[in-house]
Write a protein that holds these residues in place. Structure first.
Motif: not given
Lengths: 144, 120
Positions: B22-28, B45-49
């Motif tokens: 349910d966590l809100s992610v503001k940006a990527g 932010a969420v980090l894609l790596t």
């Protein structure tokens, strides 16, 4: 909140713990209730300097001193030191090994980033005599 | 965007953080360079790596990243999972490549840190 001083040991080349001191510092600063931007800047400086000690330095220590108006970080290590500080402060200059680059570091942004995030920055080093870094942050607003 | 939406959009496996969907992610943001994660706004932010090591977890915590997605179906070593759990950082793995994963999230409305993340 009056005054607080804490010291943490940093072990050179100990990647099983690298960064844990800074996360602890971040937790302390958050708990005290400092403004988020200030906590972020201080935590990033702590982490960059902790990683510097782990990757390039010798065993050392990070000290956190807090009063109602300032956050001060002092990081001292007993490693090989920095021969040319001016060069080390240039963005992109790096002495990192391939191993560190593979870990996502060694872009030559560490010291410049510390300087950019801190309100007060002082670094002393001589070849063979370790590095002594002092960074400070002005605390905005009323944080008790 | 919720973490659950990111999981669905990326057909991702949730390795750590099933209790935080349910966590809100503001940006990527997408990066293999941890140094870069420390020089810009990344809070929320969420980090894609594609980088798959313990230092990704610790850098994310310091940088205020709220979740990490490993691309190309990479699986974290047990120590990385342990650290993610310890620091309460959700850790996902998507079969998509970095480019496709970023594109899919962008298409769903998630925007980059330069527009949406904060410094706090």
């Amino acid at each position: 909140m009056a005054h607080l001083t804490r010291s943490f040991e940093i072990k050179a080349r100990d990647f099983s713990r690298a960064g844990e001191v800074s996360i602890e510092v971040q937790g302390i600063l958050k708990t005290i209730g400092f403004e988020a931007d200030c906590v972020r800047r201080a935590s990033i400086c702590a982490y960059e300097s902790e990683m510097n000690v782990v990757m390039h330095g010798g065993d050392g220590e990070l000290s956190l001193t807090v009063d109602p108006e300032n956050i001060l970080l002092e990081v001292e290590d007993h490693g090989p030191g920095i021969e040319n500080i001016e060069l080390a402060l240039q963005e992109g200059y790096s002495t990192a090994t391939i191993q560190y680059r593979e870990m996502g570091f060694g872009a030559g942004m560490g010291l410049p980033n510390i300087k950019k995030n801190a309100d007060f920055f002082e670094i002393h080093s001589q070849k063979g005599q370790g590095v002594h870094l002092k960074v400070g942050f002005k605390v905005d607003g009323d944080n008790g | 965007m919720k973490l659950a939406d990111i999981r669905d959009t990326l057909h991702a496996q949730v390795i750590v953080g099933n209790d935080k969907l349910d966590l809100s992610v503001k940006a990527g943001t997408g990066s293999d360079l941890m140094s870069d994660m420390l020089t810009g706004p990344t809070s929320g932010a969420v980090l894609l790596t594609g980088l798959c090591n313990v230092q990704v977890v610790r850098t994310s915590v310091v940088a205020g990243v709220v979740a990490v997605v490993l691309v190309r179906g990479k699986q974290p070593a047990p120590e990385m999972v342990t650290q993610a759990r310890k620091h309460g950082l959700p850790l996902l793995s998507t079969p998509f490549t970095m480019f496709s994963a970023c594109g899919r999230l962008f298409d769903k409305g998630l925007r980059g840190v330069e527009e949406k993340a904060s410094r706090s």
